[in-house]
Design a protein around this motif. Structure first.
Motif, PDB file in Angstrom:
ATOM      1  N   ASP A 194      52.560  69.705  42.048  1.00 52.33           N
ATOM      2  CA  ASP A 194      53.713  70.176  41.905  1.00 52.33           C
ATOM      3  C   ASP A 194      54.973  69.025  43.024  1.00 52.33           C
ATOM      4  O   ASP A 194      54.871  68.653  43.875  1.00 52.33           O
ATOM      5  CB  ASP A 194      53.848  71.708  43.402  1.00 52.33           C
ATOM      6  CG  ASP A 194      55.048  72.289  43.062  1.00 52.33           C
ATOM      7  OD1 ASP A 194      54.942  72.743  42.023  1.00 52.33           O
ATOM      8  OD2 ASP A 194      55.893  72.172  43.646  1.00 52.33           O
ATOM      9  N   LYS A 196      57.747  70.143  43.539  1.00 54.83           N
ATOM     10  CA  LYS A 196      58.554  69.921  44.684  1.00 54.83           C
ATOM     11  C   LYS A 196      58.117  69.891  45.968  1.00 54.83           C
ATOM     12  O   LYS A 196      58.461  69.203  46.889  1.00 54.83           O
ATOM     13  CB  LYS A 196      59.636  71.309  44.653  1.00 54.83           C
ATOM     14  CG  LYS A 196      60.046  72.007  43.523  1.00 54.83           C
ATOM     15  CD  LYS A 196      60.544  73.594  43.542  1.00 54.83           C
ATOM     16  CE  LYS A 196      61.801  73.656  42.053  1.00 54.83           C
ATOM     17  NZ  LYS A 196      61.329  75.721  42.347  1.00 54.83           N
ATOM     18  N   GLN A 197      56.630  69.966  45.878  1.00 53.31           N
ATOM     19  CA  GLN A 197      56.305  69.732  47.112  1.00 53.31           C
ATOM     20  C   GLN A 197      56.293  68.140  47.284  1.00 53.31           C
ATOM     21  O   GLN A 197      56.274  67.776  48.516  1.00 53.31           O
ATOM     22  CB  GLN A 197      54.226  70.054  47.135  1.00 53.31           C
ATOM     23  CG  GLN A 197      54.114  69.956  48.331  1.00 53.31           C
ATOM     24  CD  GLN A 197      52.811  70.195  48.182  1.00 53.31           C
ATOM     25  OE1 GLN A 197      52.247  70.923  47.410  1.00 53.31           O
ATOM     26  NE2 GLN A 197      51.151  69.436  48.709  1.00 53.31           N
ATOM     27  N   SER A 200      59.367  67.302  48.723  1.00 50.38           N
ATOM     28  CA  SER A 200      59.901  68.057  50.409  1.00 50.38           C
ATOM     29  C   SER A 200      59.060  66.734  51.074  1.00 50.38           C
ATOM     30  O   SER A 200      59.333  66.648  52.169  1.00 50.38           O
ATOM     31  CB  SER A 200      59.446  69.046  50.015  1.00 50.38           C
ATOM     32  OG  SER A 200      59.961  69.933  49.520  1.00 50.38           O
ATOM     33  N   TYR A 203      61.803  62.455  50.064  1.00 52.43           N
ATOM     34  CA  TYR A 203      62.171  62.485  49.134  1.00 52.43           C
ATOM     35  C   TYR A 203      63.231  61.297  48.848  1.00 52.43           C
ATOM     36  O   TYR A 203      63.536  61.530  47.513  1.00 52.43           O
ATOM     37  CB  TYR A 203      63.721  63.387  50.420  1.00 52.43           C
ATOM     38  CG  TYR A 203      63.732  64.571  50.372  1.00 52.43           C
ATOM     39  CD1 TYR A 203      63.684  65.541  49.684  1.00 52.43           C
ATOM     40  CD2 TYR A 203      63.999  64.419  51.928  1.00 52.43           C
ATOM     41  CE1 TYR A 203      63.172  66.773  50.071  1.00 52.43           C
ATOM     42  CE2 TYR A 203      63.887  66.240  52.369  1.00 52.43           C
ATOM     43  CZ  TYR A 203      63.703  66.804  51.782  1.00 52.43           C
ATOM     44  OH  TYR A 203      63.216  68.514  52.512  1.00 52.43           O
ATOM     45  N   TYR A 226      60.826  71.113  34.162  1.00 55.30           N
ATOM     46  CA  TYR A 226      60.093  71.103  35.468  1.00 55.30           C
ATOM     47  C   TYR A 226      60.841  70.473  36.555  1.00 55.30           C
ATOM     48  O   TYR A 226      61.059  70.321  37.940  1.00 55.30           O
ATOM     49  CB  TYR A 226      59.050  71.724  35.830  1.00 55.30           C
ATOM     50  CG  TYR A 226      58.558  72.311  37.275  1.00 55.30           C
ATOM     51  CD1 TYR A 226      59.229  73.522  37.456  1.00 55.30           C
ATOM     52  CD2 TYR A 226      57.978  71.589  38.085  1.00 55.30           C
ATOM     53  CE1 TYR A 226      58.675  74.023  39.171  1.00 55.30           C
ATOM     54  CE2 TYR A 226      57.512  71.758  39.724  1.00 55.30           C
ATOM     55  CZ  TYR A 226      58.188  73.431  39.802  1.00 55.30           C
ATOM     56  OH  TYR A 226      57.521  73.368  40.930  1.00 55.30           O
ATOM     57  N   GLU A 229      64.522  69.985  37.115  1.00 52.35           N
ATOM     58  CA  GLU A 229      65.107  71.126  38.403  1.00 52.35           C
ATOM     59  C   GLU A 229      64.858  70.938  39.461  1.00 52.35           C
ATOM     60  O   GLU A 229      64.949  71.407  39.766  1.00 52.35           O
ATOM     61  CB  GLU A 229      63.803  72.526  37.698  1.00 52.35           C
ATOM     62  CG  GLU A 229      64.481  73.715  38.636  1.00 52.35           C
ATOM     63  CD  GLU A 229      63.619  74.986  38.339  1.00 52.35           C
ATOM     64  OE1 GLU A 229      63.035  75.747  39.379  1.00 52.35           O
ATOM     65  OE2 GLU A 229      62.644  75.055  36.927  1.00 52.35           O
ATOM     66  N   SER A 230      63.255  70.632  40.071  1.00 52.01           N
ATOM     67  CA  SER A 230      63.220  69.936  41.409  1.00 52.01           C
ATOM     68  C   SER A 230      63.627  69.219  42.120  1.00 52.01           C
ATOM     69  O   SER A 230      63.900  69.581  43.241  1.00 52.01           O
ATOM     70  CB  SER A 230      61.748  69.736  41.450  1.00 52.01           C
ATOM     71  OG  SER A 230      60.592  70.653  40.400  1.00 52.01           O
ATOM     72  N   GLU A 233      67.132  70.826  42.887  1.00 55.19           N
ATOM     73  CA  GLU A 233      67.103  71.892  44.000  1.00 55.19           C
ATOM     74  C   GLU A 233      66.705  71.413  45.729  1.00 55.19           C
ATOM     75  O   GLU A 233      67.255  71.171  46.390  1.00 55.19           O
ATOM     76  CB  GLU A 233      65.797  72.944  43.956  1.00 55.19           C
ATOM     77  CG  GLU A 233      65.270  73.616  45.267  1.00 55.19           C
ATOM     78  CD  GLU A 233      63.902  74.397  44.360  1.00 55.19           C
ATOM     79  OE1 GLU A 233      63.662  74.484  45.328  1.00 55.19           O
ATOM     80  OE2 GLU A 233      64.040  75.093  43.526  1.00 55.19           O
ATOM     81  N   LYS A 234      66.034  69.942  45.569  1.00 57.40           N
ATOM     82  CA  LYS A 234      65.725  69.101  46.656  1.00 57.40           C
ATOM     83  C   LYS A 234      66.537  68.158  47.107  1.00 57.40           C
ATOM     84  O   LYS A 234      66.602  67.166  48.044  1.00 57.40           O
ATOM     85  CB  LYS A 234      64.369  68.838  46.185  1.00 57.40           C
ATOM     86  CG  LYS A 234      63.157  69.618  46.115  1.00 57.40           C
ATOM     87  CD  LYS A 234      63.370  70.889  47.399  1.00 57.40           C
ATOM     88  CE  LYS A 234      61.347  71.654  47.522  1.00 57.40           C
ATOM     89  NZ  LYS A 234      61.718  72.683  48.359  1.00 57.40           N
TER      90      LYS A 234
END
Length: 448
Positions: A194, A196-197, A200, A203, A226, A229-230, A233-234
């Motif tokens: 993923d 986002k993971q 995180s 960075y 996606y 988008e990730s 967001e991050k």
């Protein structure tokens, strides 16, 4: 039964060159029980085997520890390129590596890497970094506490991008747990698991994504939505990344394919302020500079200063990214000079400045060439590239021998260089010496 069926399929194929067995195509990027496997011809990777490396590999083989090439080196080999760095992974723990290498009288260097699982062996002038397979236990957005493992797919699962998550066995077998080679063939850049993971956990991976996209993708705008988008967001996590690391990645992005386009994507995702750019960067100026300078090799700083309105913006940019002196001064020079009109006198002025500063000639020539590129002065640029600074025939000692002392020696020399340039650099030594009194008079007037 499914596992047995997978094994049956694998046995049906003879693996040669870059032919594949793909019993399960898993686009969710979850690790396979059995990795996708292919086998390279020995000629495709034999160049990695120096006598020094063979010595180290034989020791690991002797003590029954497996070693595989990992990361970017595998990716480059699959692309038919010669890797610049060779990184290895092993099932041996750091303590086990130290024990067997010391037992075989192999010198170990840079022992600071041991806590991270890396042992650096030194054989006949060549260093090899070998790292124990690891899993991340705790991450803080940049660094991770790790545990060692003997499971190759767990180590692959902690890496950033699928194209960087493959291993190459010393027999030519490529182990691919996350469709890395399929992505490489399609020129797709995707995170392992993923997005986002992965972001995180570190960075800086945001910028690494764009760097590898620029290196490998076939078009500037084929990003997975996606992933974008990730990143959006991050993105604020970049605030906790050091300026030096950000600049290291950002400069490589701008030097790579699609650098300007990727820079615009970074801004569109709202990341500009996290990497030191103003809240409202001058995008129109950036577009103008990029469009009119096609075919010219702009320095990353030359591109970025288009976003800045003045020297204060550059100082604040430098405060965030901690540029080396060369880059900082290039940025300040360009901002202060970019709106001047080009004339023959201006060209002469810069040539004089180069001759007056013999220890800085290379840097000054680069600065002026970049300024000409920024202003799209292509005819002057070509003439300037062909120009070689002449050596000024008067030395400081000659000036001293004519009664000049102290700091005035350097000032007189600068004046004489100006006279020399006014005569198209043709004035001879005797004539220049005769101009020393004139230079002294002008200097005295300047200081009134």
């Amino acid at each position: 039964m499914m596992v047995l069926f997978q094994r049956f399929l694998i046995r049906q194929y003879i693996f040669r060159s870059v032919s594949f067995v793909n019993p399960i195509v898993n686009y969710n990027l979850k690790p396979r029980l059995i990795p996708e496997i292919m086998k390279l011809e020995h000629s495709q990777y034999s160049f990695i085997f120096s006598p020094q490396l063979t010595t180290v590999l034989n020791i690991f083989d002797k003590y029954k520890y497996e070693v595989r090439l990992c990361g970017g080196a595998v990716r480059d080999i699959l692309l038919g390129k010669t890797p610049t760095d060779l990184d290895f992974a092993t099932t041996a723990t750091p303590d086990e590596m130290v024990e067997i290498l010391e037992k075989e009288n192999i010198r170990l260097v840079n022992k600071g890497g041991l806590k991270h699982g890396t042992v650096t062996s030194h054989v006949d002038g060549v260093n090899f970094e070998i790292t124990t397979l690891r899993i991340d236990v705790v991450t803080d957005g940049r660094h991770a506490d790790v545990e060692f493992t003997k499971d190759w797919k767990l180590d692959a699962g902690r890496r950033d991008l699928t194209v960087n998550s493959m291993f190459l066995g010393m027999d030519g077998t490529v182990y691919d747990y996350f469709n890395g080679y399929e992505d490489l063939k399609k020129r797709q850049i995707r995170f392992v698991g993923d997005a986002k993971q992965r972001i995180s956990e570190d960075y800086l991976r945001i910028l690494r994504y764009f760097r590898f996209y620029g290196r490998l993708a076939s078009a500037p705008d084929l990003h997975d939505e996606y992933i974008l988008e990730s990143i959006r967001e991050k993105g604020s996590g970049l605030k906790q990344i050091s300026g030096e690391r950000i600049w290291s990645e950002l400069s490589k992005i701008l030097e790579g394919t699609f650098g300007p386009e990727l820079m615009k994507t970074i801004l569109n995702l709202g990341l500009g302020s996290y990497i030191g750019l103003p809240e409202q960067p001058n995008v129109d100026e950036f577009d103008n500079i990029i469009n009119r300078s096609k075919g010219l090799k702009l320095n990353p700083i030359t591109m970025l200063i288009a976003f800045l309105k003045d020297s204060q913006d550059m100082i604040e940019f430098n405060n965030r990214l901690k540029f080396r002196v060369f880059d900082r001064d290039l940025g300040l020079f360009l901002i202060e000079s970019r709106h001047e009109k080009w004339t023959l006198d201006r060209v002469k002025k810069y040539k004089i400045k180069i001759i007056q500063n013999p220890t800085k000639q290379d840097a000054l020539k680069t600065y002026i060439a970049q300024l000409l590129m920024y202003n799209n002065e292509r005819i002057i640029l070509e003439e300037f590239k062909q120009w070689t600074p002449l050596k000024f025939p008067i030395t400081g000692n000659i000036i001293k021998n004519h009664g000049v002392t102290g700091k005035k020696v350097g000032l007189i020399m600068r004046k004489l260089i100006e006279y020399w340039a006014d005569d198209d650099f043709k004035t001879n030594v005797d004539e220049l010496i005769s101009l020393i009194p004139k230079a002294e008079i002008e200097l005295s007037k300047d200081f009134r």
